[in-house]
Design a protein around this motif. Structure first.
Motif, mmCIF file in Angstrom:
data_model
loop_
_atom_site.group_PDB
_atom_site.id
_atom_site.type_symbol
_atom_site.label_atom_id
_atom_site.label_comp_id
_atom_site.label_asym_id
_atom_site.label_seq_id
_atom_site.Cartn_x
_atom_site.Cartn_y
_atom_site.Cartn_z
ATOM 1 N N ALA A 158 6.971 3.396 -1.251
ATOM 2 C CA ALA A 158 5.522 3.176 -1.130
ATOM 3 C C ALA A 158 4.935 2.708 -2.457
ATOM 4 O O ALA A 158 4.097 1.800 -2.500
ATOM 5 N N ALA A 159 5.379 3.318 -3.553
ATOM 6 C CA ALA A 159 4.861 2.951 -4.873
ATOM 7 C C ALA A 159 5.302 1.547 -5.273
ATOM 8 O O ALA A 159 4.514 0.767 -5.828
ATOM 9 N N ALA A 160 6.548 1.205 -4.983
ATOM 10 C CA ALA A 160 7.059 -0.121 -5.349
ATOM 11 C C ALA A 160 6.329 -1.223 -4.568
ATOM 12 O O ALA A 160 6.012 -2.287 -5.128
ATOM 13 N N PHE A 161 6.081 -0.984 -3.287
ATOM 14 C CA PHE A 161 5.342 -1.960 -2.477
ATOM 15 C C PHE A 161 3.901 -2.072 -2.981
ATOM 16 O O PHE A 161 3.339 -3.171 -3.076
ATOM 17 N N SER A 162 3.310 -0.931 -3.320
ATOM 18 C CA SER A 162 1.940 -0.939 -3.848
ATOM 19 C C SER A 162 1.869 -1.738 -5.141
ATOM 20 O O SER A 162 0.893 -2.473 -5.384
ATOM 21 N N LYS A 163 2.888 -1.601 -5.964
ATOM 22 C CA LYS A 163 2.906 -2.337 -7.238
ATOM 23 C C LYS A 163 2.935 -3.846 -6.994
ATOM 24 O O LYS A 163 2.238 -4.609 -7.665
ATOM 25 N N ILE A 164 3.736 -4.272 -6.012
ATOM 26 C CA ILE A 164 3.783 -5.699 -5.670
ATOM 27 C C ILE A 164 2.408 -6.169 -5.200
ATOM 28 O O ILE A 164 1.910 -7.219 -5.633
ATOM 29 N N LEU A 165 1.785 -5.391 -4.322
ATOM 30 C CA LEU A 165 0.504 -5.802 -3.749
ATOM 31 C C LEU A 165 -0.598 -5.906 -4.804
ATOM 32 O O LEU A 165 -1.454 -6.788 -4.732
ATOM 33 N N GLN A 166 -0.569 -5.033 -5.792
ATOM 34 C CA GLN A 166 -1.633 -5.008 -6.792
ATOM 35 C C GLN A 166 -1.335 -5.891 -8.007
ATOM 36 O O GLN A 166 -2.224 -6.123 -8.831
ATOM 37 N N CYS A 167 -0.117 -6.398 -8.114
ATOM 38 C CA CYS A 167 0.285 -7.182 -9.295
ATOM 39 C C CYS A 167 -0.631 -8.390 -9.501
ATOM 40 O O CYS A 167 -0.798 -9.222 -8.606
ATOM 41 N N GLU A 168 -1.211 -8.512 -10.690
ATOM 42 C CA GLU A 168 -2.139 -9.603 -11.004
ATOM 43 C C GLU A 168 -1.429 -10.952 -11.063
ATOM 44 O O GLU A 168 -1.963 -11.977 -10.622
ATOM 45 N N PRO B 150 -6.777 -6.203 -5.277
ATOM 46 C CA PRO B 150 -7.190 -6.733 -3.974
ATOM 47 C C PRO B 150 -7.154 -5.673 -2.877
ATOM 48 O O PRO B 150 -7.739 -5.862 -1.811
ATOM 49 N N TYR B 151 -6.437 -4.568 -3.129
ATOM 50 C CA TYR B 151 -6.277 -3.538 -2.106
ATOM 51 C C TYR B 151 -6.686 -2.168 -2.650
ATOM 52 O O TYR B 151 -6.630 -1.914 -3.855
ATOM 53 N N LYS B 152 -7.086 -1.319 -1.727
ATOM 54 C CA LYS B 152 -7.277 0.097 -2.028
ATOM 55 C C LYS B 152 -6.228 0.845 -1.211
ATOM 56 O O LYS B 152 -6.256 0.804 0.032
#
Length: 340
Positions: free
Chosen positions: A44-54, A114-116
């Motif tokens: 979950a954390a790794a996917f979140s990191k991808i989604l939030q990566c600038e 872009p995501y919360k």
């Protein structure tokens, strides 16, 4: 925090996340189910990191850059738009906690990403009121909201929640992969890595705990002292030994696992009919205990081994039901001894 490609195993889950990024089809709600220590939080954390990566947002890469401010915040677990939902009581996530941390904050726009993203570990502990409270958010989420429900038991969720989430399951990692990882990361002897990989049954978190925990080592030594001589142990010795387990109450599942693996090894040796005894020896978990295991395998009947394994599972259930701790352990040892 591991990059998604550095996480051992679980290729299908990782491929799903990468494909979701590639096709820009991100779900608003995911359930990740798997045993404790199987990597749910890391995924979950790794996917979140991808989604939030600038950097990813500008280049449309499918990986996190690990260098932008967002990635650094994810590494430090202080990203303002990735919320790890907490709970005070060990056994329950209350409706008040879900309302305070999720329902009442989800309409506030993300601060920078872009995501919360909300990550709820042990989500099976949400009571019915808490599940009903979060259901509306899952049904009608803001565009930017993503909820991860991490669980060991999807059966604890309301059908309405199950039907509105993408379900992903973690799977055991291969023993050889875990052995290699433990050997390279912790520089431990091959036999120690092999034991941890075999005992963990593909659970990388559990394998690391075995390697790193002095308490586990003490518990294992104490339990093996009983198991080696369980066929000849005296009644007064059982009571004395059980008293020593009081300090390990928090790891009682490890006690049952050690007991279970011991008799699983005996079962393997008993069932082996090949003339080459080294084949069965290579399959057992407690390789250093081969002589004791072989001796007990010769004494026990198959029905007796099945009976003892059944008693181990029953004792585990009794402990979870808060039956007397000492009495449950004493009874298990007595029942196992009686079968020799």
């Amino acid at each position: 925090m591991a990059d998604i490609n550095d996480i051992l195993g679980n290729e299908r889950v990782k491929e799903h996340f990468i494909a979701a990024v590639h096709h820009k089809k991100i779900s608003h709600a995911y359930i990740i189910e798997g045993d404790k220590g199987s990597g749910k939080k890391m995924l979950a954390a790794a996917f979140s990191k991808i989604l939030q990566c600038e950097t990813r947002q500008k280049t449309e890469e499918e990986r996190a850059c690990n260098q932008c401010e967002s990635c650094i915040q994810m590494e430090n677990k202080d990203h303002p738009d990735v919320i790890w939902v907490s709970h005070e009581k060990a056994g329950v996530i209350s409706v008040g906690e879900i309302r305070e941390q999720v329902v009442n904050t989800v309409d506030i726009m993300p601060y920078k990403g872009p995501y919360k993203i909300y990550i709820i570990d042990e989500a099976e502990k949400m009571n019915v009121a808490a599940q009903n409270a979060i259901l509306k958010t899952i049904e009608e989420p803001p565009e930017y909201a993503i909820i991860f429900l991490l669980t060991t038991n999807r059966g604890a969720f309301l059908d309405t929640i199950l039907s509105r989430c993408i379900l992903l399951e973690t799977k055991p990692v291969s023993g050889k992969m875990i052995e290699r990882y433990l050997g390279e990361r912790y520089k431990i002897p091959e036999e120690e890595a092999e034991f941890a990989a075999g005992f963990s049954l593909g659970n990388i978190g559990k394998a690391e705990s075995i390697i790193l925990s002095e308490e586990f080592r003490e518990l294992k030594d104490l339990t093996l002292d009983i198991l080696r001589y369980i066929h000849e142990i005296e009644s007064y010795e059982i009571a004395d030994k059980v008293k020593e387990y009081k300090k390990y109450k928090a790891r009682i599942d490890d006690f049952f696992d050690i007991f279970l693996m011991w008799f699983r090894d005996i079962l393997l040796l008993k069932a082996d009919t090949s003339p080459n005894k080294d084949i069965a020896r290579r399959k057992i978990i407690f390789k250093n205990e081969y002589v004791s295991l072989r001796k007990q395998a010769d004494k026990l009947k198959m029905d007796s081994i099945d009976y003892i394994i059944n008693r181990i599972n029953r004792a585990r259930i009794r402990i979870k039901s808060n039956v007397n701790f000492d009495a449950t352990l004493e009874l298990l040892i007595v029942e196992a001894r009686r079968e020799f």
